[in-house]
Design a protein around this motif. Structure first.
Motif, short mmCIF file in Angstrom:
data_model
loop_
_atom_site.label_atom_id
_atom_site.label_comp_id
_atom_site.label_asym_id
_atom_site.label_seq_id
_atom_site.Cartn_x
_atom_site.Cartn_y
_atom_site.Cartn_z
N ALA A 55 32.13 23.81 -17.87
CA ALA A 55 32.16 23.37 -18.98
C ALA A 55 33.54 23.20 -19.53
O ALA A 55 33.86 22.14 -20.21
CB ALA A 55 30.93 24.08 -19.83
N ALA A 56 34.12 24.47 -19.73
CA ALA A 56 35.51 24.43 -20.13
C ALA A 56 36.63 23.32 -19.52
O ALA A 56 37.31 22.78 -20.38
CB ALA A 56 36.16 25.78 -20.19
N ALA A 57 36.59 23.35 -18.33
CA ALA A 57 37.28 22.45 -17.65
C ALA A 57 37.15 20.83 -18.06
O ALA A 57 37.89 20.15 -18.20
CB ALA A 57 37.37 22.47 -16.27
N THR A 58 35.84 20.60 -18.22
CA THR A 58 35.29 19.26 -18.50
C THR A 58 35.68 18.88 -19.95
O THR A 58 36.24 17.79 -20.36
CB THR A 58 33.98 19.00 -18.46
OG1 THR A 58 33.61 19.31 -17.01
CG2 THR A 58 33.56 17.49 -18.51
N ARG A 96 28.83 31.95 -14.48
CA ARG A 96 30.31 32.05 -14.89
C ARG A 96 30.85 30.61 -14.20
O ARG A 96 31.97 30.17 -14.86
CB ARG A 96 30.84 33.11 -13.72
CG ARG A 96 32.47 33.01 -14.06
CD ARG A 96 32.97 34.39 -12.90
NE ARG A 96 32.48 35.48 -13.51
CZ ARG A 96 33.15 36.37 -14.15
NH1 ARG A 96 33.99 35.93 -14.92
NH2 ARG A 96 32.53 37.55 -14.61
N LYS A 97 30.39 30.14 -12.99
CA LYS A 97 30.79 28.97 -12.64
C LYS A 97 30.55 27.65 -13.56
O LYS A 97 31.27 26.65 -13.88
CB LYS A 97 30.21 28.56 -11.44
CG LYS A 97 31.00 29.31 -10.16
CD LYS A 97 30.24 28.90 -8.78
CE LYS A 97 30.69 29.52 -7.65
NZ LYS A 97 30.15 29.19 -6.14
N LEU A 98 29.42 27.67 -14.10
CA LEU A 98 28.98 26.74 -15.20
C LEU A 98 29.81 26.54 -16.54
O LEU A 98 30.33 25.82 -17.14
CB LEU A 98 27.32 26.64 -15.42
CG LEU A 98 26.45 26.40 -14.44
CD1 LEU A 98 25.01 26.82 -14.71
CD2 LEU A 98 26.55 24.89 -13.85
N TRP A 99 30.01 27.90 -17.00
CA TRP A 99 30.95 27.92 -18.12
C TRP A 99 32.41 27.50 -17.82
O TRP A 99 33.02 26.84 -18.53
CB TRP A 99 30.98 29.30 -18.70
CG TRP A 99 29.79 29.84 -19.69
CD1 TRP A 99 28.91 30.78 -19.33
CD2 TRP A 99 29.47 29.13 -20.75
NE1 TRP A 99 28.08 31.03 -20.39
CE2 TRP A 99 28.52 29.82 -21.12
CE3 TRP A 99 30.10 28.22 -21.50
CZ2 TRP A 99 27.80 29.52 -22.44
CZ3 TRP A 99 29.42 27.86 -22.66
CH2 TRP A 99 28.03 28.62 -23.10
N THR A 100 32.81 27.82 -16.73
CA THR A 100 34.12 27.39 -16.10
C THR A 100 34.18 25.91 -16.21
O THR A 100 35.23 25.18 -16.49
CB THR A 100 34.63 28.06 -14.78
OG1 THR A 100 34.64 29.47 -14.77
CG2 THR A 100 35.79 27.65 -14.36
#
Length: 483
Positions: free
Chosen positions: A191-194, A185-189
């Motif tokens: 990725a989206a933020a970046t 979940r943190k990694l997808w977040t």
């Protein structure tokens, strides 16, 4: 200083070379070369890693689908760098331009996504390593980054007509290290933020520093180029690394999850490419103006930005100050430079590094990776040569750079080069993999990563015994290659 084999690695080095259906192992580590981006979990049905009674189980074996994705990426780079550019008005040139755009830019993005997947697989998948085992994994990744920088330096001596991406990958690997323990979940977040903030922040930083006269293009420092202003800035491309790491920590051996990746990628392509198309064909065009600190600028004309407004004498207003020109006497002299036209900020064209390209092309890479994983079993038969190319992607990439350096006239100018390089890679890599586990450069990087891990550790860490042939890449018989 003693030479030790870390307890976190199994002495067996052959478990990771097949697409076995459901190999699991309780309380035992993964294959010793699990820090090799080409060695990872097996294709096939089954869930992700599980923990029972404090014991972690992880799937062993090689993900042939990822090798297929790497193979497509490196062959795409060969196509982009060697195929003639279709710039005519005839039907063939137009069709070729469309075909060229498929791998153009997206091959690097696909590599970045798969690299992110590998980083998660190399550091424990969905059950991240802890303690000394994670420390060793990260040290070996640092060793790989050093090797990539060194190879980039060597290939750059060839005065290549293309941009070498190896140094970029090295920086991305190092940047990803603090996040190897993050959850999906943190990694997808991240990725989206970046994907949303990264392209905007990159443009803003470049504009501010240029307006202050702080950056001259010919004097760009290494990290400035790698992180902010280069062709593949880390502020943008870390979105693909994060997304790949999130995928690598998921159940990528399950067909259901692979299908979800295809669906997610398709949705992102519609969002990115569709959004860009709507904006560029309705709200913006190449003549649109963009307000920049009170000065209205339009598209470039003759190498400078010209304002449509005119002074009382009928002459056009002077263009914004150029930070590299002689007019700039001191650093920090504020003189705003012109932005690109608004239409360039919403394009999804290759290498545009806009939010729309990141979302659209990132979605393309995710969908293609999911598709490759779905057909991963074919890597043992009909797609075996392509998977072999993917398993030796660094060697193939470096080889094509050497050819470009020694025969620069072939760059974007030779269909014969595309044919011979592609077919040659499929044949040579396919034959090589019958006898050797790794390609030449992959073997060298594998060895060097252990050396660097030893230098950074209290004890010297050596590759597991019996994992390689004497003085050559590890040999593996055809029978054991599919064991």
């Amino acid at each position: 200083m003693s030479i030790t084999e870390p307890a976190s690695f199994s002495p067996s080095d052959d478990a990771g070379d097949s697409d076995a259906a459901a190999q699991t192992q309780a309380s035992l580590p993964e294959e010793p070369d699990a820090l090799d981006p080409q060695d990872s979990a097996a294709d096939g049905p089954g869930g992700s890693s599980a923990s029972t009674g404090g014991e972690t189980t992880r799937r062993l074996g090689r993900i042939g689908g990822l090798d297929v994705a790497r193979g497509l990426a490196v062959l795409g780079m060969i196509y982009v760098n060697f195929a003639p550019i279709g710039d005519g008005d005839d039907r063939w040139s137009s069709a070729h331009s469309i075909l060229s755009d498929i791998p153009n830019g997206r091959s690097v993005i696909l590599f970045a996504l798969v690299a992110g997947i590998s980083l998660s697989l190399l550091t424990g998948r969905d059950a991240p390593y802890t303690g000394e085992r994670m420390a060793t994994a990260r040290k070996r990744i640092v060793g790989r980054a050093f090797m990539l920088v060194f190879l980039s330096m060597l290939t750059s001596l060839l005065n290549l007509p293309v941009i070498v991406v190896l140094s970029y990958y090295a920086v991305w690997f190092v940047l990803a290290l603090p996040f190897t323990s993050w959850s999906v979940r943190k990694l997808w977040t991240a990725a989206a933020a970046t994907a949303v903030v990264g392209p905007i922040l990159s443009v803003a930083i470049v504009w501010v520093t240029a307006s202050l006269g702080l950056v001259a293009q010919e004097n760009d420092p290494f990290l400035w180029t790698m992180l902010i202003a280069g062709n593949y800035p880390g502020l943008v491309y870390m979105a693909f690394i994060f997304a790949g790491m999130a995928i690598g920590k998921s159940c990528i051996a399950e067909a259901r999850h692979q299908a979800k990746l295809v669906a997610l990628g398709a949705a992102l392509m519609v969002l990115g490419y569709g959004g860009s198309y709507v904006l560029t064909h309705t709200l913006f065009d190449s003549r649109d103006t963009l307000q920049v600190r009170g000065a209205v600028v339009t598209e470039e004309s003759g190498g400078s930005h010209v304002s449509p407004d005119s002074s009382s004498d009928g002459q056009a207003d002077p263009p914004p100050a150029d930070p590299d020109s002689d007019q700039r006497e001191h650093a920090f002299d504020w003189a705003p430079v012109a932005f690109d036209p608004a239409s360039q900020l919403v394009t999804a064209n290759p290498h545009a590094n806009t939010v729309f390209e990141v979302v659209g092309s990132g979605g393309f890479a995710i969908a293609l990776t999911g598709l490759c994983l779905l057909i991963g079993r074919a890597s043992r038969n009909v797609l075996r040569p392509l998977a072999a190319v993917g398993s030796m992607s660094l060697t193939v990439y470096a080889t094509h750079l050497v050819i470009l350096g020694t025969m620069p006239d072939l760059a974007n100018n030779s269909w014969e080069a595309v044919l011979w390089m592609s077919v040659g890679a499929l044949i040579v890599c396919g034959l090589w993999r019958l006898f050797y586990r790794r390609g030449p450069l992959e073997w060298a990087m594998w060895r060097f990563s252990y050396y660097v891990a030893g230098l950074l550790s209290a004890e010297r860490i050596a590759p597991p015994s019996g994992a390689e042939g004497t003085g050559s890449p590890d040999t593996v018989s055809p029978a054991r290659a599919e064991s």
